[in-house]
Write an enzyme that holds these catalytic residues in place. Structure first.
Site, PDB file in Angstrom:
ATOM      1  N   ARG A  36       0.822  -1.220   0.000  1.00 13.46           N
ATOM      2  CA  ARG A  36       0.000   0.000   0.000  1.00 13.46           C
ATOM      3  C   ARG A  36       0.854   1.268   0.000  1.00 13.46           C
ATOM      4  O   ARG A  36       0.430   2.292  -0.529  1.00 13.46           O
ATOM      5  CB  ARG A  36      -0.925   0.007   1.223  1.00 13.46           C
ATOM      6  CG  ARG A  36      -2.169  -0.830   0.996  1.00 13.46           C
ATOM      7  CD  ARG A  36      -3.082  -0.807   2.190  1.00 13.46           C
ATOM      8  NE  ARG A  36      -4.381  -1.367   1.839  1.00 13.46           N
ATOM      9  CZ  ARG A  36      -5.276  -1.762   2.724  1.00 13.46           C
ATOM     10  NH1 ARG A  36      -5.020  -1.673   4.019  1.00 13.46           N
ATOM     11  NH2 ARG A  36      -6.436  -2.245   2.330  1.00 13.46           N
ATOM     12  N   LYS A 197     -16.617 -14.237   4.848  1.00 13.35           N
ATOM     13  CA  LYS A 197     -17.561 -13.218   5.326  1.00 13.35           C
ATOM     14  C   LYS A 197     -18.876 -13.276   4.547  1.00 13.35           C
ATOM     15  O   LYS A 197     -19.126 -12.456   3.655  1.00 13.35           O
ATOM     16  CB  LYS A 197     -16.944 -11.830   5.182  1.00 13.35           C
ATOM     17  CG  LYS A 197     -15.729 -11.613   6.062  1.00 13.35           C
ATOM     18  CD  LYS A 197     -15.157 -10.220   5.777  1.00 13.35           C
ATOM     19  CE  LYS A 197     -13.756 -10.063   6.322  1.00 13.35           C
ATOM     20  NZ  LYS A 197     -13.010  -8.993   5.651  1.00 13.35           N
ATOM     21  N   GLY A 350      -7.575  -7.681   0.209  1.00 13.67           N
ATOM     22  CA  GLY A 350      -7.643  -8.584   1.351  1.00 13.67           C
ATOM     23  C   GLY A 350      -6.880  -9.882   1.176  1.00 13.67           C
ATOM     24  O   GLY A 350      -5.742  -9.911   0.707  1.00 13.67           O
ATOM     25  N   GLY A 373     -12.556  -4.171   1.432  1.00 14.57           N
ATOM     26  CA  GLY A 373     -13.919  -3.684   1.680  1.00 14.57           C
ATOM     27  C   GLY A 373     -14.342  -2.639   0.651  1.00 14.57           C
ATOM     28  O   GLY A 373     -15.472  -2.654   0.162  1.00 14.57           O
TER      29      GLY A 373
HETATM   30  N1  ADP Z   1     -14.043 -23.548   3.714  1.00 15.89           N
HETATM   31  C1  ADP Z   1     -13.682 -22.616   4.592  1.00 15.89           C
HETATM   32  N2  ADP Z   1     -13.984 -22.737   5.883  1.00 15.89           N
HETATM   33  C2  ADP Z   1     -13.607 -21.783   6.773  1.00 15.89           C
HETATM   34  N3  ADP Z   1     -12.904 -20.671   6.458  1.00 15.89           N
HETATM   35  C3  ADP Z   1     -12.579 -20.519   5.176  1.00 15.89           C
HETATM   36  C4  ADP Z   1     -12.946 -21.464   4.191  1.00 15.89           C
HETATM   37  N4  ADP Z   1     -12.476 -21.019   3.007  1.00 15.89           N
HETATM   38  C5  ADP Z   1     -11.830 -19.857   3.245  1.00 15.89           C
HETATM   39  N5  ADP Z   1     -11.884 -19.542   4.547  1.00 15.89           N
HETATM   40  C6  ADP Z   1     -11.246 -18.409   5.223  1.00 15.89           C
HETATM   41  O1  ADP Z   1     -11.733 -17.196   4.723  1.00 15.89           O
HETATM   42  C7  ADP Z   1     -10.831 -16.196   5.136  1.00 15.89           C
HETATM   43  C8  ADP Z   1     -10.894 -15.021   4.215  1.00 15.89           C
HETATM   44  O2  ADP Z   1     -12.215 -14.578   4.136  1.00 15.89           O
HETATM   45  P1  ADP Z   1     -12.608 -13.100   3.728  1.00 15.89           P
HETATM   46  O3  ADP Z   1     -12.089 -12.156   4.755  1.00 15.89           O
HETATM   47  O4  ADP Z   1     -14.060 -13.125   3.428  1.00 15.89           O
HETATM   48  O5  ADP Z   1     -11.767 -12.919   2.363  1.00 15.89           O
HETATM   49  P2  ADP Z   1     -11.097 -11.585   1.789  1.00 15.89           P
HETATM   50  O6  ADP Z   1     -10.165 -11.030   2.834  1.00 15.89           O
HETATM   51  O7  ADP Z   1     -10.338 -12.027   0.562  1.00 15.89           O
HETATM   52  O8  ADP Z   1     -12.222 -10.657   1.474  1.00 15.89           O
HETATM   53  C9  ADP Z   1      -9.478 -16.853   5.158  1.00 15.89           C
HETATM   54  O9  ADP Z   1      -8.875 -16.600   6.411  1.00 15.89           O
HETATM   55  C10 ADP Z   1      -9.774 -18.326   4.944  1.00 15.89           C
HETATM   56  O10 ADP Z   1      -9.075 -19.173   5.836  1.00 15.89           O
HETATM   57  O1  X15 Z   2      -7.499  -2.397   5.411  1.00 14.09           O
HETATM   58  C1  X15 Z   2      -8.562  -1.855   5.119  1.00 14.09           C
HETATM   59  O2  X15 Z   2      -9.670  -2.581   4.833  1.00 14.09           O
HETATM   60  P1  X15 Z   2      -9.626  -3.933   3.885  1.00 14.09           P
HETATM   61  O3  X15 Z   2      -8.862  -5.018   4.621  1.00 14.09           O
HETATM   62  O4  X15 Z   2     -11.094  -4.295   3.708  1.00 14.09           O
HETATM   63  O5  X15 Z   2      -8.966  -3.523   2.593  1.00 14.09           O
HETATM   64  C2  X15 Z   2      -8.698  -0.365   5.029  1.00 14.09           C
HETATM   65  O6  X15 Z   2      -7.520   0.278   5.448  1.00 14.09           O
HETATM   66  C3  X15 Z   2      -9.884   0.100   5.871  1.00 14.09           C
HETATM   67  O7  X15 Z   2      -9.689  -0.230   7.216  1.00 14.09           O
HETATM   68  P2  X15 Z   2     -10.948  -0.370   8.183  1.00 14.09           P
HETATM   69  O8  X15 Z   2     -11.736  -1.589   7.724  1.00 14.09           O
HETATM   70  O9  X15 Z   2     -10.368  -0.510   9.582  1.00 14.09           O
HETATM   71  O10 X15 Z   2     -11.763   0.903   8.042  1.00 14.09           O
END
Ligand code: ADP
Ligand code: X15
Length: 393
Positions: A36, A197, A350, A373
């Site tokens: 970043r 999520k 992410g 996000g």
């Molecule tokens: N089948 C599964 N069961 C439980 N957790 C899972 C599964 N598949 C993926 N995950 C978890 O999902 C997490 C990421 O989810 P999320 O935050 O929604 O994705 P992103 O950060 O790419 O938006 C990872 O830590 C991964 O371990």
């Molecule tokens: O890391 C961030 O979010 P992201 O993991 O969804 O990209 C941004 O810096 C926003 O942070 P926040 O979700 O604490 O407002």
């Protein structure tokens, strides 16, 4: 993009408050991933070249309105100095007498990093007084923090009400790439949604059905759909109150002629660890006390085939628990398919971005978004407050 950018404004000799997203992972006072920071360099370098006095502002973590020692931005200032090849002065406040003093000593082309803006309770509340304090520091506001553009905070939204407000290059690039991908997509257009999520992503799925030709579901959120189809899912991730929506979306996809791809087979484990016993089972045969943790080989093959035939692919969310080697194959397989795909590939922040880095495919992707996000909310069709607040062209 219909918003003014730093190219549309006089910057020479101006004091510029530039909001960046330096919310980077850190361990023991060291930045462990500077993606970043590097992504914001074109804007910072341009401001420097134009002879602006550059004040950078960012949040780090979620300190909830008070100073937290581990969330100070000093390590970021150090890394930024190295990357820029010039000294970056860091203040321990984001406004006030220490900051005023530092600004008074700045010359054109100097760069200053203010302290974590989330140390102030007014930041996340978008307090107009705090926004005014930030605005008092500068002549121009630049927002280059795409990753935080979905937040209506004092340094992302409020300040823009008080100063000429324009976008930086990263913000412009993210909006252009994601915007044109969604507006007039090359087809076949495929979206891959995974991760865990369910609540955050189910709305995106609804919106994407209106846009895509192929929708691929993987990761933990797949099992709410599998359950909706009437299969047993054992101990797999389930969002019980979203089962009806899952059914509704599958119906909608069918009506719209969208190909909806679900796992055909999965890797189940009896423990959430690398040492778990595992089995490959068909999607209709998940044993009752096992958990589905990754997509299986037949699924990887099918998904790779769809990806290869696509002209545009957007990927958000891993296919399995990729942090554990035992359950990383699905995510790796999809990343590999994307890396050799001829179509345009967009990775939505992410964990997917982390996975692509981990498996060394980052330089094979066309665009890796700095916002998780933010890119999701954008794809959902929501307006991002940090963008709305900027001056129109
Ligand atoms: N089948 C599964 N069961 C439980 N957790 C899972 C599964 N598949 C993926 N995950 C978890 O999902 C997490 C990421 O989810 P999320 O935050 O929604 O994705 P992103 O950060 O790419 O938006 C990872 O830590 C991964 O371990
Ligand atoms: O890391 C961030 O979010 P992201 O993991 O969804 O990209 C941004 O810096 C926003 O942070 P926040 O979700 O604490 O407002």
């Amino acid at each position: 993009m219909n918003k003014k950018t730093i190219k549309d404004i006089e910057l020479n000799g101006k004091k510029v408050f530039c909001r960046v997203d330096f919310n980077v992972p850190m361990q023991e006072g060291e930045v462990t991933d500077d993606t970043r920071i590097r992504a914001a360099l074109p804007t910072i370098q341009y401001l420097v070249e134009q002879g602006a006095k550059v004040m950078l502002a960012s949040h780090l973590g979620r300190p909830k309105g008070e100073a937290v020692e581990d969330l100070r931005l000093d390590p970021v200032a150090k890394r930024l100095s190295d990357l820029l090849g010039q000294t970056v002065t860091k203040t321990d406040e984001a406004y006030g007498s220490e900051v005023d003093q530092a600004i008074s000593e700045m010359e054109a082309g100097d760069v200053l990093l203010l302290e974590n803006v989330r140390f102030y309770p007014g930041e996340e509340k978008n307090d107009p007084e705090l926004a005014q304090q930030f605005a008092n520091l500068a002549d121009v506001y630049v927002n280059d923090a795409f990753g935080a553009a979905h937040r209506a905070h004092a340094s992302t939204e409020g300040i823009a009400q008080h100063l000429p407000a324009v976008a930086g290059f990263l913000m412009e690039k993210e909006l252009d790439v994601l915007g044109s991908a969604l507006e007039d997509p090359n087809r076949p257009f495929t979206a891959i949604i995974g991760g865990a999520k369910v609540k955050d992503k189910i709305g995106v799925i609804d919106h994407l059905i209106d846009k895509v030709d192929n929708l691929i579901i993987g990761g933990g959120l797949a099992y709410t759909f599998v359950k909706a189809l009437g299969y047993e899912i054992g101990k797999s991730l389930l969002e019980e109150d979203k089962i009806d929506l899952a059914n509704e979306y599958m119906k909608k996809a069918k009506e719209k002629g969208v190909n909806f791809y679900m796992p055909l087979d999965v890797i189940v484990g009896d423990d959430f660890s690398n040492d778990a016993n595992t089995e490959v089972v068909n999607i209709d045969s998940i044993p009752s006390d096992w958990e589905a943790m990754d997509i299986g080989p037949k699924t990887i093959e099918k998904y790779a085939e769809v990806i290869k035939e696509s002209k545009l692919v957007i990927w958000n969310g891993p296919m399995g628990v990729f942090e554990l080697e035992t359950f990383a194959n699905g995510t790796k397989g999809v990343a590999e398919a994307l890396s050799t795909a001829e179509g345009y590939t967009v990775i939505g922040g992410g964990d997917s971005a982390a996975a692509v880095e981990k498996f060394n495919y980052a330089d094979k992707m066309d665009h890796i978004s700095t916002g998780g996000g933010a890119s999701l909310e954008f794809m959902e069709g929501k307006e991002l407050p940090g963008v709305v607040a900027l001056n129109d062209k």
